[in-house]
Design an enzyme around this catalytic site. Structure first.
Site, PDB file in Angstrom:
ATOM      1  N   TYR A   1       0.798  -1.230   0.000  1.00 25.48           N
ATOM      2  CA  TYR A   1       0.000   0.000   0.000  1.00 25.48           C
ATOM      3  C   TYR A   1       0.833   1.284   0.000  1.00 25.48           C
ATOM      4  O   TYR A   1       0.269   2.377  -0.029  1.00 25.48           O
ATOM      5  CB  TYR A   1      -0.952  -0.011   1.202  1.00 25.48           C
ATOM      6  CG  TYR A   1      -1.917  -1.172   1.167  1.00 25.48           C
ATOM      7  CD1 TYR A   1      -2.826  -1.299   0.123  1.00 25.48           C
ATOM      8  CD2 TYR A   1      -1.905  -2.157   2.150  1.00 25.48           C
ATOM      9  CE1 TYR A   1      -3.707  -2.366   0.068  1.00 25.48           C
ATOM     10  CE2 TYR A   1      -2.779  -3.228   2.108  1.00 25.48           C
ATOM     11  CZ  TYR A   1      -3.679  -3.328   1.062  1.00 25.48           C
ATOM     12  OH  TYR A   1      -4.543  -4.393   1.006  1.00 25.48           O
TER      13      TYR A   1
ATOM     14  N   HIS B   1      -8.525   2.552  -5.592  1.00 25.95           N
ATOM     15  CA  HIS B   1      -7.735   1.583  -4.817  1.00 25.95           C
ATOM     16  C   HIS B   1      -6.263   1.913  -4.943  1.00 25.95           C
ATOM     17  O   HIS B   1      -5.773   2.244  -6.037  1.00 25.95           O
ATOM     18  CB  HIS B   1      -7.970   0.160  -5.314  1.00 25.95           C
ATOM     19  CG  HIS B   1      -9.379  -0.304  -5.164  1.00 25.95           C
ATOM     20  ND1 HIS B   1      -9.890  -0.780  -3.970  1.00 25.95           N
ATOM     21  CD2 HIS B   1     -10.404  -0.341  -6.048  1.00 25.95           C
ATOM     22  CE1 HIS B   1     -11.161  -1.094  -4.135  1.00 25.95           C
ATOM     23  NE2 HIS B   1     -11.499  -0.841  -5.392  1.00 25.95           N
TER      24      HIS B   1
HETATM   25  O1  CA2 Z   1      -5.813  -1.346  -2.681  1.00 20.55           O
HETATM   26  C1  CA2 Z   1      -6.733  -0.841  -2.012  1.00 20.55           C
HETATM   27  O2  CA2 Z   1      -6.849   0.365  -1.852  1.00 20.55           O
HETATM   28  C2  CA2 Z   1      -7.708  -1.765  -1.286  1.00 20.55           C
HETATM   29  O3  CA2 Z   1      -8.994  -1.122  -1.314  1.00 20.55           O
HETATM   30  C3  CA2 Z   1      -7.197  -1.893   0.121  1.00 20.55           C
HETATM   31  C4  CA2 Z   1      -8.017  -2.857   0.969  1.00 20.55           C
HETATM   32  C5  CA2 Z   1      -8.180  -4.199   0.255  1.00 20.55           C
HETATM   33  O4  CA2 Z   1      -9.061  -5.029   0.992  1.00 20.55           O
HETATM   34  C6  CA2 Z   1      -8.714  -4.032  -1.147  1.00 20.55           C
HETATM   35  O5  CA2 Z   1      -8.753  -5.305  -1.765  1.00 20.55           O
HETATM   36  C7  CA2 Z   1      -7.836  -3.107  -1.969  1.00 20.55           C
HETATM   37  C8  CA2 Z   1      -7.323  -3.104   2.313  1.00 20.55           C
HETATM   38  C9  CA2 Z   1      -7.127  -1.855   3.113  1.00 20.55           C
HETATM   39  C10 CA2 Z   1      -6.242  -2.183   4.271  1.00 20.55           C
HETATM   40  O6  CA2 Z   1      -5.291  -1.181   4.394  1.00 20.55           O
HETATM   41  C11 CA2 Z   1      -4.166  -1.443   5.103  1.00 20.55           C
HETATM   42  C12 CA2 Z   1      -3.184  -0.512   5.018  1.00 20.55           C
HETATM   43  C13 CA2 Z   1      -2.002  -0.712   5.696  1.00 20.55           C
HETATM   44  C14 CA2 Z   1      -1.836  -1.835   6.474  1.00 20.55           C
HETATM   45  C15 CA2 Z   1      -2.837  -2.768   6.555  1.00 20.55           C
HETATM   46  C16 CA2 Z   1      -4.014  -2.575   5.867  1.00 20.55           C
END
Ligand code: CA2
Length: 153
Positions: free
Chosen positions: A26, A101
């Site tokens: 991310y 995303h």
């Molecule tokens: O890529 C994206 O922005 C997502 O929406 C992020 C979601 C995931 O479930 C989607 O499939 C794609 C997850 C968000 C969690 O964010 C975190 C950030 C840092 C550490 C842990 C989780």
């Protein structure tokens, strides 16, 4: 002089952890960094930027956007893949919706390949890290401008 556009940028669960964990997926920017980036990209438009870990709260904000916003940028996070209730709320909107995303879910696990949100979105931006938000904000504002300059019948 046209009314200043109001853009809602809504973020779903766990995005408060941005920059703290999983930077290889991310990126290193925090959610505060992403907010600042959206405000810069909005070039004077008003940005309402929020994050929640709660599905009902996210739906309340989508409903609020129905009457208060000219466009919505939404990173639904995990709820995008699971929430029919969120889709139902989005379907009640007539403003442009840009799904956003950080990662490219289509290149990840199979359960991320589809989102309910896409069924209601005008368009989707994914895979560019924090830059996805910048692109999404620009696209949303373009859609607002286009609607304003479209001839009315
Ligand atoms: O890529 C994206 O922005 C997502 O929406 C992020 C979601 C995931 O479930 C989607 O499939 C794609 C997850 C968000 C969690 O964010 C975190 C950030 C840092 C550490 C842990 C989780």
């Amino acid at each position: 002089m046209p009314e200043t556009p109001v853009l809602y940028v809504l973020n779903g669960p766990n995005l408060n952890l941005l920059g703290v964990r999983e930077p290889h997926i991310y990126g290193r920017e925090t959610l505060a960094d992403v907010q600042a980036l959206c405000e810069r990209a909005a070039e004077g438009a008003s940005v309402v930027f929020r994050q929640t870990n709660h599905e009902g709260e996210l739906i309340d904000w989508v409903q609020e956007a129905r009457t208060e916003a000219h466009a919505l940028v939404l990173n639904p996070a995990g709820y995008g893949h699971t929430s029919i209730a969120l889709l139902d709320a989005l379907k009640a909107l007539i403003i442009p919706i840009v799904e956003c995303h950080l990662s490219n879910p289509a290149a990840r696990e199979a359960f991320r390949h589809q989102t309910y949100v896409s069924l209601a979105a005008t368009g989707v931006v994914s895979g560019f890290g924090a830059h996805s938000y910048e692109l999404a904000v620009k696209a949303a504002l373009r859609l607002v401008q286009e609607r304003r300059s479209a001839p009315t019948v």
